[in-house]
Structure formats: structure tokens, C-alpha cells
Design an enzyme around this catalytic site. Structure first.
Site, mmCIF file in Angstrom:
data_model
loop_
_atom_site.group_PDB
_atom_site.id
_atom_site.type_symbol
_atom_site.label_atom_id
_atom_site.label_comp_id
_atom_site.label_asym_id
_atom_site.label_seq_id
_atom_site.Cartn_x
_atom_site.Cartn_y
_atom_site.Cartn_z
ATOM 1 N N GLY A 109 -67.815 -76.520 10.458
ATOM 2 C CA GLY A 109 -68.937 -77.477 10.189
ATOM 3 C C GLY A 109 -70.324 -77.152 10.853
ATOM 4 N N GLN A 110 -71.331 -78.283 10.855
ATOM 5 C CA GLN A 110 -72.609 -77.992 11.294
ATOM 6 C C GLN A 110 -72.517 -77.779 12.985
ATOM 7 O OE1 GLN A 110 -75.149 -81.119 11.225
ATOM 8 N NE2 GLN A 110 -76.919 -80.079 11.494
ATOM 9 N N LYS B 121 -67.161 -94.802 12.844
ATOM 10 C CA LYS B 121 -67.710 -94.506 14.032
ATOM 11 C C LYS B 121 -67.514 -95.470 15.237
ATOM 12 C CE LYS B 121 -68.335 -89.997 13.475
ATOM 13 N NZ LYS B 121 -67.431 -89.150 13.827
ATOM 14 N N ASP C 287 -60.003 -74.980 10.416
ATOM 15 C CA ASP C 287 -60.650 -76.015 9.368
ATOM 16 C C ASP C 287 -59.846 -75.729 8.292
ATOM 17 O OD1 ASP C 287 -62.921 -76.892 7.754
ATOM 18 O OD2 ASP C 287 -64.254 -76.515 9.373
ATOM 19 N N TYR D 67 -68.992 -94.666 7.141
ATOM 20 C CA TYR D 67 -69.219 -93.768 8.197
ATOM 21 C C TYR D 67 -69.368 -94.581 9.598
ATOM 22 C CZ TYR D 67 -71.007 -89.818 10.870
ATOM 23 O OH TYR D 67 -71.286 -88.774 11.721
ATOM 24 N N GLY E 193 -62.468 -78.714 12.563
ATOM 25 C CA GLY E 193 -63.683 -78.732 11.785
ATOM 26 C C GLY E 193 -64.731 -77.713 12.489
HETATM 27 C C1 AKB Z 1 -75.518 -88.391 9.004
HETATM 28 O O1 AKB Z 1 -76.627 -88.406 8.614
HETATM 29 O O2 AKB Z 1 -74.532 -88.810 8.280
HETATM 30 C C2 AKB Z 1 -75.092 -87.482 10.480
HETATM 31 C C3 AKB Z 1 -75.251 -88.799 11.409
HETATM 32 C C4 AKB Z 1 -76.467 -89.213 11.992
HETATM 33 O O3 AKB Z 1 -74.163 -88.847 12.186
HETATM 34 N N1 AKB Z 1 -75.860 -86.675 10.743
#
Ligand code: AKB
Length: 315
Positions: free
Chosen positions: A11-12, A145, A34, A141, A8
Site C-alpha cells: 500500500g501507500q 480508527k 500483502d 473508517y 499491507g
Molecule cells: C483517507 O483519506 O481516507 C486517508 C486518511 C486521512 O486517513 N488518507
């Protein structure tokens, strides 16, 4: 030296991390990879176009380059994953397992995997959020995590895998573009301000979130990875933070540098995602265990961000 692979890399975080790792270890020792071929990292050293969901391809690259460390930065971020929950879950989890399994087999020695403030949830204490507390994420997400953190700890405890992780707050950067995050307003605002345009935040006016400037995030990442193993006592993920601000607080800080700049808030669905996250977190364990210390406060971050974006635009 065994080489470093960054998944990746376009990415940022990857854009800045690859540049810093190449400065430290020599470009030839850091392999950027990537799905796409980003110019930022492909022309400056070894590059592999790689789909990290393909376990066979990942193994082949790992063996061919004699990789010792993988920085796994592949992820579908919060706002995008809410639009395609299963795809988000699969991408975030499958790629993590592929990397952890390479480490379990002994093909690689060290793994970095990023967690996020999104691993916390609506009933987590919002102020000074402790390292160990209620975690009930309400987004795909965030669920990926929190699950990933527990899998990292499991692989460490059961198989001795040296995996290290940080719960990143919102990250603000000028080099790599973010994509699909809830905290991305804090980057868009700089671009609008420099373009002389009014800015409308998609988060509400009271929505404070923990944030960090990218140079601090890169220092935290590398400090954690370079810490002696016995100092890394938390193998889920470490709270780290630097700043906490609302959209109007950031707008006012930019206004000090660009007096004519105007901003307003019109919250959309991303504001509900952010409503479930902490506002400011306690990172004392990272400070105690491996010496974490941020450098940028809000005015310093704003000044540097504007200067770097101006330089970039003038090139
Ligand atoms: C998001 O906004 O999804 C990410 C994070 C806080 O993990 N920048």
C-alpha cells in the site's frame, strides 16, 4: 535480531516504509506481506502473500520468521469504506485484534498501528485540533480508527502490549499509489499536472486539510517506534502534522513550478467526508514526547514530488 513483519506492504505507506526499514535493518530482516504480490516490495527481500484477516495464517508467518515487531498497515480507507461499511469495519477491526492478540500472548514484542485525522468528527475543533478533544467521527473508517485507538490503549493498560500509533494526516507520495482515500486528490493533481492536463479537485475550494509528505511520515513512524517506551506516554494515538492547505493553495504551488497548469474544484461526496475532519492539528505532544519535527513545507514538498515523479516517469 527478531524480524519485522509489515502487513499491507504494497500500500501507500508500506511501499516506502518497507524500503526504509530494509535499508536500516537489512532486507532479510524485513518481511513484506500483502494480499497481492506487489513488485515494489516482493523482489527486494522476503515476501509472504498473506490475508491478514486469517488469524491462523498470520500466526504461522509470525512464528516461522520469528517476528518481533509488526507494522499493521492493512486498512480500507475513508471513501471506499463508506461504500461497504460492514466490510470496512470488519477488515479494519479484525486484523487489528489478530495482531494485538499475538502481542498479548507474547509472540511479538511491538506493534505499530496507524490511526488517522478521520478519528475526529464534525464537532471537533477544526483549527489547531488538540491531542485530547471531542472525537465524534462520522465515517465507518473514522469509527474504526477511534475504536482501534481505544483498543490499543486498552491492550497496553490491561496486558502491557507495547503498541504505538500515529494519527496520520493526508499523505502525499510518489512511490506507492493510494487507494480509496478522501485526501488522494493531493496526489492525483501531481500526475495530471505532469501529464499537461487540467485538474479537477473532488474537494471544494475552501476544504483545508492537514497533510504530510511521505518522507516525513516515514520518519515520524520510525521515530515513534524507536523511542524509549517511557517516552511514549500516549497509547491511543499521537497527532502529527506538517502542512495544511486547500486544493487551490496546492494548485497554486504547483503552478509556480509548471506555469501552464490549470485547476478547478468540483466537490463530490468525498467533500462531505472531509468537511467532518480538522483543517490543521496541534502535534505538540508528539514534539515534546519523542521529538517529532517535520522537514517539508509546501514549496519543498511540491518541488521534491515533481522531481521524483519526473525521475520515475523517465525510467
Ligand atoms: C483517507 O483519506 O481516507 C486517508 C486518511 C486521512 O486517513 N488518507
Amino acid at each position: 535480531m527478531r524480524k519485522i513483519l509489515v502487513l499491507g506492504a504494497g500500500g501507500q505507506i508500506g511501499t516506502d516504509l518497507v524500503a526504509t526499514l530494509r535499508e536500516q535493518h537489512g532486507a532479510e530482516n524485513v518481511i513484506a506481506s500483502d494480499l497481492k504480490t506487489p513488485e515494489s516490495v516482493s523482489g527486494q527481500g522476503p515476501y509472504e502473500k498473506l490475508d491478514a484477516t486469517d488469524a491462523g495464517a498470520l500466526r504461522e508467518v509470525t512464528q516461522r520468521y520469528e517476528i518481533g515487531t509488526i507494522y499493521h498497515l492493512v486498512a480500507m480507507l475513508s471513501a471506499t469504506a463508506e461504500k461497504m461499511p460492514e466490510k470496512g469495519w470488519q477488515l479494519n477491526m479484525d486484523t487489528l485484534f489478530h495482531v494485538l492478540n499475538l502481542a498479548r500472548e507474547g509472540l511479538i514484542q511491538k506493534v505499530f498501528w496507524p490511526s488517522s485525522i478521520a478519528a475526529f468528527g464534525p464537532t471537533t475543533p477544526k483549527q489547531n485540533t488538540p491531542q485530547f478533544t471531542v472525537m465524534d467521527p462520522g465515517t465507518v473508517y473514522g469509527i474504526s480508527k477511534l475504536s482501534g485507538e481505544l483498543w490499543c490503549q486498552y491492550y497496553h493498560q490491561q496486558y502491557g502490549v507495547d503498541v504505538r500509533s500515529i494519527r496520520y494526516p493526508g499523505l502525499i507520495s510518489y512511490a506507492g499509489a493510494p487507494g480509496g482515500g478522501t485526501t488522494d486528490y493531493a496526489i492525483d493533481i501531481f500526475h495530471q499536472a505532469l501529464a499537461g492536463e487540467a485538474f479537477e479537485s473532488f474537494l471544494g475550494e475552501n476544504r483545508a486539510l492537514p497533510m504530510m509528505y511521505m518522507p516525513d511520515a516515514i520518519r515520524a513512524t520510525i521515530a515513534l517506534m524507536e523511542a524509549p517506551a517511557e517516552k511514549v506516554k500516549i497509547r491511543t494515538s499521537y497527532n502529527v502534522t506538517a502542512l495544511s492547505f486547500t486544493p487551490p493553495e496546492l494548485g497554486a504551488a504547483i503552478q509556480k513550478e509548471i506555469p501552464g497548469f490549470t485547476y478547478s474544484c468540483k466537490p463530490d461526496e468525498r467533500d462531505s467526508i472531509a468537511a467532518g475532519w480538522p483543517q490543521a492539528i496541534d502535534d505538540s505532544r508528539a514534539r515534546e514526547d519523542w521529538g517529532w519535527q517535520p522537514e517539508y513545507d509546501l514549496p519543498a514538498m511540491v518541488k521534491d514530488m515533481l522531481a521524483k515523479l519526473r525521475q520515475k516517469k523517465s525510467r
